[in-house]
Design a protein around this motif. Sequence first.
Motif, PDB file in Angstrom:
ATOM      1  N   ILE A 108      39.893  30.145  12.430  1.00 54.21           N
ATOM      2  CA  ILE A 108      39.085  29.195  10.808  1.00 54.21           C
ATOM      3  C   ILE A 108      40.133  28.915   9.964  1.00 54.21           C
ATOM      4  O   ILE A 108      40.576  30.041   8.986  1.00 54.21           O
ATOM      5  N   MET A 109      40.162  28.044   9.641  1.00 51.92           N
ATOM      6  CA  MET A 109      40.711  27.357   7.952  1.00 51.92           C
ATOM      7  C   MET A 109      39.715  27.002   7.289  1.00 51.92           C
ATOM      8  O   MET A 109      38.704  26.220   7.520  1.00 51.92           O
ATOM      9  N   ILE A 110      40.208  27.781   5.929  1.00 56.43           N
ATOM     10  CA  ILE A 110      39.117  27.822   4.704  1.00 56.43           C
ATOM     11  C   ILE A 110      40.023  27.090   3.865  1.00 56.43           C
ATOM     12  O   ILE A 110      40.813  27.532   2.768  1.00 56.43           O
ATOM     13  N   VAL A 111      38.824  26.153   3.616  1.00 57.22           N
ATOM     14  CA  VAL A 111      39.488  25.331   2.543  1.00 57.22           C
ATOM     15  C   VAL A 111      38.379  25.034   0.859  1.00 57.22           C
ATOM     16  O   VAL A 111      37.240  24.268   1.589  1.00 57.22           O
ATOM     17  N   GLU A 112      38.585  26.340   0.271  1.00 57.01           N
ATOM     18  CA  GLU A 112      37.508  26.397  -0.561  1.00 57.01           C
ATOM     19  C   GLU A 112      38.120  26.681  -2.200  1.00 57.01           C
ATOM     20  O   GLU A 112      39.450  27.799  -1.722  1.00 57.01           O
TER      21      GLU A 112
ATOM     22  N   GLU B 231      45.777  26.909   0.086  1.00 51.48           N
ATOM     23  CA  GLU B 231      45.900  27.038  -1.844  1.00 51.48           C
ATOM     24  C   GLU B 231      45.980  25.540  -2.385  1.00 51.48           C
ATOM     25  O   GLU B 231      46.258  25.337  -3.392  1.00 51.48           O
ATOM     26  N   ASP B 232      46.875  24.842  -1.281  1.00 48.55           N
ATOM     27  CA  ASP B 232      48.076  23.767  -1.780  1.00 48.55           C
ATOM     28  C   ASP B 232      46.761  22.584  -1.349  1.00 48.55           C
ATOM     29  O   ASP B 232      46.616  22.305  -0.408  1.00 48.55           O
TER      30      ASP B 232
ATOM     31  N   LEU C 281      45.958  18.381   4.857  1.00 46.90           N
ATOM     32  CA  LEU C 281      46.233  17.674   6.189  1.00 46.90           C
ATOM     33  C   LEU C 281      47.490  18.226   6.334  1.00 46.90           C
ATOM     34  O   LEU C 281      47.761  18.730   7.665  1.00 46.90           O
ATOM     35  N   ASP C 282      48.525  18.413   5.803  1.00 51.66           N
ATOM     36  CA  ASP C 282      49.950  18.991   5.931  1.00 51.66           C
ATOM     37  C   ASP C 282      50.142  20.275   6.738  1.00 51.66           C
ATOM     38  O   ASP C 282      50.236  20.680   8.091  1.00 51.66           O
ATOM     39  N   ILE C 283      48.662  21.104   5.848  1.00 50.77           N
ATOM     40  CA  ILE C 283      48.468  22.423   6.555  1.00 50.77           C
ATOM     41  C   ILE C 283      47.801  22.732   7.620  1.00 50.77           C
ATOM     42  O   ILE C 283      47.963  23.921   8.901  1.00 50.77           O
ATOM     43  N   PHE C 284      46.504  21.780   8.372  1.00 52.80           N
ATOM     44  CA  PHE C 284      45.941  21.361   9.280  1.00 52.80           C
ATOM     45  C   PHE C 284      46.411  21.214  10.082  1.00 52.80           C
ATOM     46  O   PHE C 284      46.778  22.116  11.191  1.00 52.80           O
TER      47      PHE C 284
ATOM     48  N   PRO D  85      39.656  19.745  -5.699  1.00 53.34           N
ATOM     49  CA  PRO D  85      41.033  19.186  -7.243  1.00 53.34           C
ATOM     50  C   PRO D  85      41.832  18.375  -6.312  1.00 53.34           C
ATOM     51  O   PRO D  85      41.669  18.234  -5.394  1.00 53.34           O
ATOM     52  N   LYS D  86      42.134  17.007  -6.915  1.00 51.78           N
ATOM     53  CA  LYS D  86      42.279  15.337  -6.310  1.00 51.78           C
ATOM     54  C   LYS D  86      41.662  15.095  -5.575  1.00 51.78           C
ATOM     55  O   LYS D  86      40.889  14.241  -5.964  1.00 51.78           O
ATOM     56  N   TYR D  87      41.227  15.527  -4.573  1.00 53.56           N
ATOM     57  CA  TYR D  87      40.484  15.249  -3.934  1.00 53.56           C
ATOM     58  C   TYR D  87      39.945  15.977  -3.060  1.00 53.56           C
ATOM     59  O   TYR D  87      39.795  16.832  -3.048  1.00 53.56           O
TER      60      TYR D  87
END
Length: 235
Positions: free
Chosen positions: A5-9, A33-34, A39-42, A57-59
């Motif tokens: 599970i990837m958490i983007v928070e 964290e980046d 997308l690259d991390i995914f 942040p950013k997008y």
Amino acid sequence: MNYKIMIVEDDKSIAKLLSEYIERYGYETIVVEDFENVLDIFIENEPNLVLLDVNLPKYDGFFWCTKIRQRSMCPIIFISARDSEMSQVMAIESGADDYITKPFYYEVVLAKIKAQLRRVYGEYAVKPADLERISELEGLILYPERSELHYHSKEISLSKKEVELLDMLIKKYPKVATRDALLEKLWDDQNFVDENTLNVNITRVRKRFSKLGIEDAVETVRGLGYRLNITWRNS
């Protein structure tokens, strides 16, 4: 199966608590964290499901959801403080599978994770044999079984070698597909393949792109191999 599970928070405390809670139930978590390279991390980690915040942040999350959906049908669940109907509509339109508003119960998040994993990977999931395989990148759609390449309203037919070559270039993007890897993919015995054979096939693929109105789509990375140059996304 050990699901990832990837958490983007971007709220570190929420991300940490989510990770700890989810891991109690045997799942592996990847906490991003980046936030400039989601997308690259995914692509690097190939998670089975993504938990995605909207305000990043950013997008924002809608941007990253769209980018992920262009590469994968992996389940995406938004978790956001935005509770407006419009935000939920935007999430679904960008490719999300579910939407949870903050504050949330961890039990509800876990239940929704389990439901999505059952739907996609469980016994009721559509089996790969029942699906038509598709490779997509920035509006470009390759149908290997049909030997067709589509871009907007245009489509062209491909040879078997052109399909294999394009499929690998799309899957490798944004990395370079090395000459050795391409030769191994396209020909079983490289010892009997002339050095110029790969060059000829790359030239043919470039001509196919030209028929779609896309120029300079395949760039040569000297000493390594080839990489797609997705300048067509701005056209």
